[in-house]
Scaffold this motif. Structure first.
Motif, mmCIF file in Angstrom:
data_model
loop_
_atom_site.group_PDB
_atom_site.id
_atom_site.type_symbol
_atom_site.label_atom_id
_atom_site.label_comp_id
_atom_site.label_asym_id
_atom_site.label_seq_id
_atom_site.Cartn_x
_atom_site.Cartn_y
_atom_site.Cartn_z
ATOM 1 N N ARG A 1 0.903 -1.206 -0.082
ATOM 2 C CA ARG A 1 -0.143 0.084 -0.164
ATOM 3 C C ARG A 1 0.760 1.193 0.032
ATOM 4 O O ARG A 1 0.746 2.459 -0.617
ATOM 5 C CB ARG A 1 -0.880 -0.183 1.380
ATOM 6 C CG ARG A 1 -2.248 -0.866 1.087
ATOM 7 C CD ARG A 1 -3.104 -0.802 2.325
ATOM 8 N NE ARG A 1 -4.218 -1.565 1.805
ATOM 9 C CZ ARG A 1 -4.791 -2.451 2.659
ATOM 10 N NH1 ARG A 1 -4.310 -2.814 3.864
ATOM 11 N NH2 ARG A 1 -5.999 -3.115 2.641
ATOM 12 N N THR B 1 2.067 1.554 -3.816
ATOM 13 C CA THR B 1 1.460 1.832 -4.747
ATOM 14 C C THR B 1 0.659 3.188 -4.520
ATOM 15 O O THR B 1 -0.090 3.643 -5.384
ATOM 16 C CB THR B 1 0.650 0.742 -5.000
ATOM 17 O OG1 THR B 1 -0.196 0.438 -3.908
ATOM 18 C CG2 THR B 1 1.408 -0.495 -5.418
ATOM 19 N N ARG C 1 -2.278 2.578 -3.218
ATOM 20 C CA ARG C 1 -3.555 2.141 -3.239
ATOM 21 C C ARG C 1 -4.282 1.442 -2.175
ATOM 22 O O ARG C 1 -3.598 1.270 -1.358
ATOM 23 C CB ARG C 1 -3.506 1.325 -4.755
ATOM 24 C CG ARG C 1 -2.956 1.839 -5.801
ATOM 25 C CD ARG C 1 -2.734 0.656 -6.989
ATOM 26 N NE ARG C 1 -2.135 0.948 -8.114
ATOM 27 C CZ ARG C 1 -2.001 0.314 -9.126
ATOM 28 N NH1 ARG C 1 -1.944 -1.059 -8.839
ATOM 29 N NH2 ARG C 1 -1.225 0.744 -10.354
ATOM 30 N N ARG C 2 -5.394 1.028 -2.136
ATOM 31 C CA ARG C 2 -6.177 0.737 -1.120
ATOM 32 C C ARG C 2 -6.435 -0.837 -0.998
ATOM 33 O O ARG C 2 -6.332 -1.566 -0.317
ATOM 34 C CB ARG C 2 -7.497 1.189 -1.315
ATOM 35 C CG ARG C 2 -8.340 1.571 -0.211
ATOM 36 C CD ARG C 2 -9.357 2.633 -0.662
ATOM 37 N NE ARG C 2 -10.587 2.013 0.042
ATOM 38 C CZ ARG C 2 -11.534 1.140 -0.667
ATOM 39 N NH1 ARG C 2 -11.300 1.166 -1.968
ATOM 40 N NH2 ARG C 2 -12.304 0.518 -0.056
ATOM 41 N N LEU C 3 -6.766 -1.431 -2.130
ATOM 42 C CA LEU C 3 -7.386 -2.833 -2.116
ATOM 43 C C LEU C 3 -6.371 -3.849 -2.090
ATOM 44 O O LEU C 3 -5.004 -3.955 -2.697
ATOM 45 C CB LEU C 3 -8.150 -2.994 -3.277
ATOM 46 C CG LEU C 3 -9.487 -2.285 -3.678
ATOM 47 C CD1 LEU C 3 -10.119 -2.473 -4.923
ATOM 48 C CD2 LEU C 3 -10.373 -2.431 -2.548
ATOM 49 N N ALA D 1 -11.740 -3.005 2.139
ATOM 50 C CA ALA D 1 -10.635 -2.866 1.230
ATOM 51 C C ALA D 1 -9.914 -4.312 0.757
ATOM 52 O O ALA D 1 -9.030 -4.357 0.223
ATOM 53 C CB ALA D 1 -9.651 -1.877 1.938
ATOM 54 N N HIS E 1 -11.197 -3.267 -11.096
ATOM 55 C CA HIS E 1 -10.566 -2.585 -9.986
ATOM 56 C C HIS E 1 -9.035 -2.431 -10.016
ATOM 57 O O HIS E 1 -8.397 -1.790 -9.072
ATOM 58 C CB HIS E 1 -10.555 -3.156 -8.553
ATOM 59 C CG HIS E 1 -12.145 -3.726 -8.309
ATOM 60 N ND1 HIS E 1 -12.909 -2.632 -7.770
ATOM 61 C CD2 HIS E 1 -12.752 -4.862 -8.488
ATOM 62 C CE1 HIS E 1 -14.381 -3.299 -7.554
ATOM 63 N NE2 HIS E 1 -14.109 -4.145 -8.032
ATOM 64 N N ALA F 1 -6.682 -0.298 -11.154
ATOM 65 C CA ALA F 1 -6.009 0.978 -10.713
ATOM 66 C C ALA F 1 -6.106 0.996 -9.264
ATOM 67 O O ALA F 1 -5.193 2.022 -8.523
ATOM 68 C CB ALA F 1 -6.744 1.979 -11.306
ATOM 69 N N ASP F 2 -6.860 0.180 -8.529
ATOM 70 C CA ASP F 2 -6.730 0.447 -7.000
ATOM 71 C C ASP F 2 -6.348 -0.731 -6.340
ATOM 72 O O ASP F 2 -6.290 -0.923 -4.922
ATOM 73 C CB ASP F 2 -8.164 0.811 -6.689
ATOM 74 C CG ASP F 2 -8.633 1.251 -5.209
ATOM 75 O OD1 ASP F 2 -7.334 1.979 -4.661
ATOM 76 O OD2 ASP F 2 -9.308 1.475 -4.686
ATOM 77 N N HIS G 1 -0.786 -4.415 -14.091
ATOM 78 C CA HIS G 1 -1.567 -3.203 -13.413
ATOM 79 C C HIS G 1 -0.658 -2.638 -12.171
ATOM 80 O O HIS G 1 -1.165 -1.735 -11.599
ATOM 81 C CB HIS G 1 -2.922 -3.695 -12.751
ATOM 82 C CG HIS G 1 -3.738 -4.045 -13.853
ATOM 83 N ND1 HIS G 1 -4.789 -3.193 -14.352
ATOM 84 C CD2 HIS G 1 -3.861 -5.094 -14.613
ATOM 85 C CE1 HIS G 1 -5.348 -3.589 -15.366
ATOM 86 N NE2 HIS G 1 -5.024 -4.882 -15.417
ATOM 87 N N SER H 1 0.469 -3.871 -9.438
ATOM 88 C CA SER H 1 0.155 -4.406 -8.137
ATOM 89 C C SER H 1 1.402 -5.512 -7.709
ATOM 90 O O SER H 1 2.079 -6.071 -8.557
ATOM 91 C CB SER H 1 -1.132 -5.112 -8.273
ATOM 92 O OG SER H 1 -2.095 -4.127 -8.833
#
Ligand code: PMP
Length: 457
Positions: A130, A133, A135-137, A180, A199, A201-202, A235, A237
Motif C-alpha cells: 500500500r 502503490t 492504493r487501497r485494495l 478494502a 479495480h 488501478a486500486d 497493473h 500491483s
C-alpha cells in the motif's frame, strides 16, 4: 488478584481460571480434547499427562519438519544462548548469515527482514504494498489464511459474494478495512482478470498461499499462477506469495521455485526454524528498501524480538540440515507412501475419498470425484467422518487434528513403520466411524466442525 488454586485442581481447570478458554491460541480449543495436557515431545511423537504416546501428524500446524526436539537445532540454540542474547542495537552475524542464506535459496528474494511470526510478515507485506502503490485494495482468495491481523481480515471461507459484506475473522475490525479486501475463488483466472479489469488501478497487492493448505490442499493450476503474475505486472500491483507453510517444507526455494513463478514479495514462517518463533519477509530490493530500517523510507518496521540470536541460530541450523541431509527426499517418499496406501485402502473399503496433498503434507476428503480445485469443491467433504475417524485414531496412538479440513504433516523423524501403522490404524478408525453412522458425537458441537466453518492455522 488471588487465584486460589486448590492442590487437587487439574491443570485444565487451573488454566480455565486464568487463561480465556484455557489455551493460548483459538485453534487449540479442540472439542473433546479439552483435558489433553502435553508433557513431552520427541522426534515424531508427543506424550500426554497419562503417559500415552502419540505419533504426531499434526506437527504444531507445520513447523517441526525435522521432528520435535531435533538434537542439532537444540545444540545450536543452547550454544547461541551461552554466548549472546538480545541487545536491540545493531545487527548480529547470525542475522546477516541468515539473510544471505535466504537470498541464496529463494529465487525472488533479493533482500529480507526477520519477524517473529508469519502474521507479522504478511502484515508488513501488505503495508509496504500500500505504501509503494498508494492504493487501497488487497485481493485474497477463498481457502487462504494469512494471519490474525486486520490487514487480511476475512475467514478462509469468505466467498466472492462476501465482497461488500465480507466475513470478518473477528469482530472489532473496522468496516473500512473489510471493504478494502476483495475475495476471489482460488484457481479461477477469469475471476482474476475480471477483478483487475474493474479495480486494477486500486489494487495494491494480491496475496495467496500458492497451495491453500489452510483448507487441507488445493493444488494451483499453472494458468492461475501465470495469470496472477501477468495481471499484477500489467497493473503495477504487488504479488505476494504467502509461503509460511510451503516455504522450506516443499522446497528450499519455496513453492515458487517448483511452480516457476516469481512473486514480488514472499512471507515465511513455520518450517524455517523447526518451531522456533521466526518469520521473514523477502523480495524485490526496491520494495524491501521502502521499510524504515533504511533512513527516510516510508513503511515503518520494528519488533523488539526480530532477529533474536537464539531463534536465528535455530533457523540457521534448520536450513543447514535441510540443505545437507536428505530431508525432502525422505518426507516426500513417505508422503507418497501415505497417499498411495490410504487411497488403495479407501478403494478396497469402497469409501468415497479423495486422498491428496503435496510432498510431506497429506489430507483425505470424504467425497466423490477428483482433486478439488477450489474451496467450493470442499463443501462436499463429509465433516463428520473427517472428524470422526481422527477422534478414533487417538485410540491407536495416532494424532491427526480432529478439526474439519486440517492437513497432516510428515517430518524427517517419521519412519516407514510409522506409515504402516498410520494406514492400518486409519482403516480401523474409518470403519469404526462409519459403523457408528459416520457421526462423531462431538462433531456437531465443534465450533470448527462444520464444512461451512473455518478459520485456520
Ligand atoms: N500465513 C499462513 C499461510 C499460515 O498458515 C499462517 C499460520 N498458520 C500464517 C500466515 C500466520 O503465521 P503465524 O501463526 O506464525 O502468525
Amino acid at each position: 488478584m488471588s487465584v486460589g488454586t486448590a492442590a487437587t485442581d487439574s491443570l485444565p481447570a487451573r488454566a480455565l481460571r486464568v487463561i480465556p478458554g484455557g489455551v493460548n491460541s483459538g485453534q487449540r480449543r479442540i472439542p473433546g480434547l479439552t483435558d489433553l495436557i502435553v508433557t513431552g515431545t520427541s522426534g515424531a511423537t508427543f506424550t500426554d499427562a497419562e503417559g500415552r504416546v502419540y505419533t504426531d501428524y499434526h506437527s504444531a500446524f507445520g513447523p517441526p519438519l525435522l521432528g520435535h526436539n531435533d538434537p542439532d537445532v537444540q545444540r545450536a540454540v543452547a550454544e547461541a544462548a551461552t554466548r549472546l542474547d538480545l541487545t536491540g542495537v545493531a545487527v548480529t552475524e547470525g542475522e546477516v548469515t541468515l539473510a544471505e542464506t535466504l537470498v541464496d535459496l529463494v529465487p525472488s528474494v533479493e533482500k529480507v527482514l526477520l519477524t517473529s511470526t508469519g502474521s507479522e510478515a504478511t502484515f508488513h507485506a501488505l503495508r509496504v504494498a500500500r505504501a509503494v502503490t498508494g492504493r487501497r485494495l488487497i485481493v485474497k482468495f477463498q481457502g487462504c489464511y494469512h494471519g490474525w491481523h486486520d490487514a487480511v481480515s476475512l475467514n478462509v471461507i469468505s466467498s466472492p459474494e462476501a465482497v461488500g459484506a465480507p466475513d470478518p475473522i473477528s469482530t472489532g475490525i473496522l468496516p473500512e478495512v473489510l471493504a478494502a479486501t476483495l475475495v476471489l475463488p482460488f484457481n479461477d483466472p477469469a475471476a482474476v482478470r475480471a477483478a483487475f479489469a474493474e479495480h486494477g488501478a486500486d489494487i495494491a497487492a494480491v496475496i495467496l498461499e500458492p497451495i491453500p493448505h489452510n483448507v487441507g490442499c488445493l493444488l494451483p493450476d499453472a494458468e492461475f499462477l501465470t495469470t496472477l503474475r501477468e495481471q499484477c505486472t500489467a497493473h503495477g500491483s504487488v504479488l505476494v506469495f504467502d509461503e509460511v507453510i510451503t516455504g522450506f517444507r516443499h522446497d528450499l526455494g519455496g513453492y515458487q521455485k517448483i511452480a516457476g513463478i516469481t512473486p514480488d514479495l514472499t512471507t515465511f514462517g513455520k518450517a524455517i526454524a523447526n518451531g522456533a518463533p521466526v518469520g521473514a519477509l523477502g523480495g524485490r530490493a526496491d520494495l524491501m528498501e521502502q521499510f524504515s530500517t533504511r533512513p527516510g523510507a516510508p513503511a515503518f518496521f520494528a519488533g523488539t524480538y526480530n532477529g533474536h540470536p537464539w531463534v536465528v541460530a535455530a533457523a540457521l541450523e534448520t536450513l543447514r540440515k535441510l540443505r545437507e541431509q536428505p530431508v525432502h527426499e525422505h518426507v516426500f517418499r513417505l508422503g507418497e507412501r501415505v497417499r498411495t496406501g490410504l487411497a488403495e485402502m479407501y478403494t478396497r473399503l469402497g469409501v468415497p475419498a479423495v486422498v491428496t496433498g503435496y510432498g510431506s503434507v497429506f489430507v483425505t476428503y470424504f467425497m466423490a470425484g477428483g482433486e478439488p480445485r477450489s474451496y467450493d469443491d470442499l463443501l462436499a467433504n463429509d465433516a463428520n467422518l473427517f472428524i470422526g475417524y481422527r477422534r478414533r485414531l487417538l485410540e491407536h496412538g495416532v494424532f491427526e487434528l480432529p478439526l474439519n479440513l486440517k492437513r497432516s504433516h510428515i517430518s524427517y523423524a517419521h519412519t516407514d513403520a510409522d506409515v504402516d501403522h498410520l494406514i492400518a490404524a486409519t482403516e480401523l478408525a474409518v470403519q469404526d466411524a462409519i459403523k457408528d453412522g459416520g457421526i462423531d458425537e462431538l462433531a456437531g458441537t465443534s465450533t470448527m466442525g462444520g464444512a461451512t466453518e473455518g478459520t485456520a492455522h
